[in-house]
Scaffold this active site. Sequence first.
Site, PDB file in Angstrom:
ATOM      1  N   ARG A 128      22.404  42.354  21.257  1.00 23.76           N
ATOM      2  CA  ARG A 128      22.565  41.121  22.022  1.00 23.76           C
ATOM      3  C   ARG A 128      21.867  41.190  23.371  1.00 23.76           C
ATOM      4  NH1 ARG A 128      26.206  37.871  18.883  1.00 23.76           N
ATOM      5  NH2 ARG A 128      27.315  36.461  20.226  1.00 23.76           N
TER       6      ARG A 128
ATOM      7  N   ARG B 264      29.428  31.047  26.993  1.00 22.70           N
ATOM      8  CA  ARG B 264      28.667  31.790  25.976  1.00 22.70           C
ATOM      9  C   ARG B 264      27.169  31.488  26.098  1.00 22.70           C
ATOM     10  NH1 ARG B 264      31.453  29.918  20.647  1.00 22.70           N
ATOM     11  NH2 ARG B 264      30.113  31.394  19.547  1.00 22.70           N
TER      12      ARG B 264
ATOM     13  N   ARG C  57      38.111  27.435  16.748  1.00 20.58           N
ATOM     14  CA  ARG C  57      37.998  28.816  17.238  1.00 20.58           C
ATOM     15  C   ARG C  57      38.215  28.804  18.741  1.00 20.58           C
ATOM     16  NH1 ARG C  57      32.588  31.794  14.989  1.00 20.58           N
ATOM     17  NH2 ARG C  57      32.348  32.351  17.166  1.00 20.58           N
TER      18      ARG C  57
ATOM     19  N   LYS D 257      23.428  31.004  13.060  1.00 16.57           N
ATOM     20  CA  LYS D 257      23.124  32.394  12.666  1.00 16.57           C
ATOM     21  C   LYS D 257      23.985  32.838  11.488  1.00 16.57           C
ATOM     22  CE  LYS D 257      23.825  34.145  16.811  1.00 16.57           C
ATOM     23  NZ  LYS D 257      25.099  34.327  16.974  1.00 16.57           N
TER      24      LYS D 257
END
Length: 225
Positions: A97, A180, A169, A17
């Site tokens: 979201r 996630r 990350r 994305k």
Amino acid sequence: MKNNLICVLIGAPGAGKGTQAKSVANYYNCKLISTGDILRENVENRTLLGLEAKKYIDNGNLAPAQIVVSMIKNVVKSFVENKAGADKSLLFDGFPRDLEQNKLFEQILDELNLSIKGVIYINIDDDIVYERLTNRRICPKCNRVYHLKFNPPKFDNLCDDCKVKLITREDDKIDVIKKRLEVYKKLTYPLIEYYRKKNKVVEINGNKSADDVLKDIIAGINCAK
Ligand code: AMP
């Protein structure tokens, strides 16, 4: 892109994305609003909002809707107010979201007399998500993104530009990726279905190369009704 075209980019973590959002915004010369980037910036700058959001981001959960929506409202309002009479095209990356955020998002757009043109859904297989995210490394100084196999740094684990040691990350660690993905499927799938029923979804095969995905997105946006 025509004036005031509002698009939303949706996809699993690792769907590309962020990369696609920058290219698409650049191609159409529209403003890009990425909630993930804004939240990470706040985390880096240790703002109150960032400190609160970090607890959720590091665990793979969504930051609370009130935080995210009021943050977006401010950004969108000030953008629109400064653009009186000019093009107000916007591309949202990672927002809304879920259905809760979407309800508030639709209210914000209504107030500003704007409406969603298309929801670009980048669909990608889970095994590719894991492959991409476990190999992703970031330069902590310039935020340049590398992939250890497909786009490695020239020198072992150092940013080509800054010569700083690359990092993973916090939310690209395997347990967090799993979480996630779970959160994404539980909360974001219903949102995709909501927009599918409104005929707004442009579904893109995200398993292809970044260049091919970009071509498909542009073709999809150009066809959006
Ligand atoms: P992203 O870069 O879009 O994958 O977002 C990284 C993380 O930021 C997510 O896992 C969430 O914790 C947080 N985040 C980004 N966008 C939102 C949003 N719209 N609502 C809540 N949390 C978000």
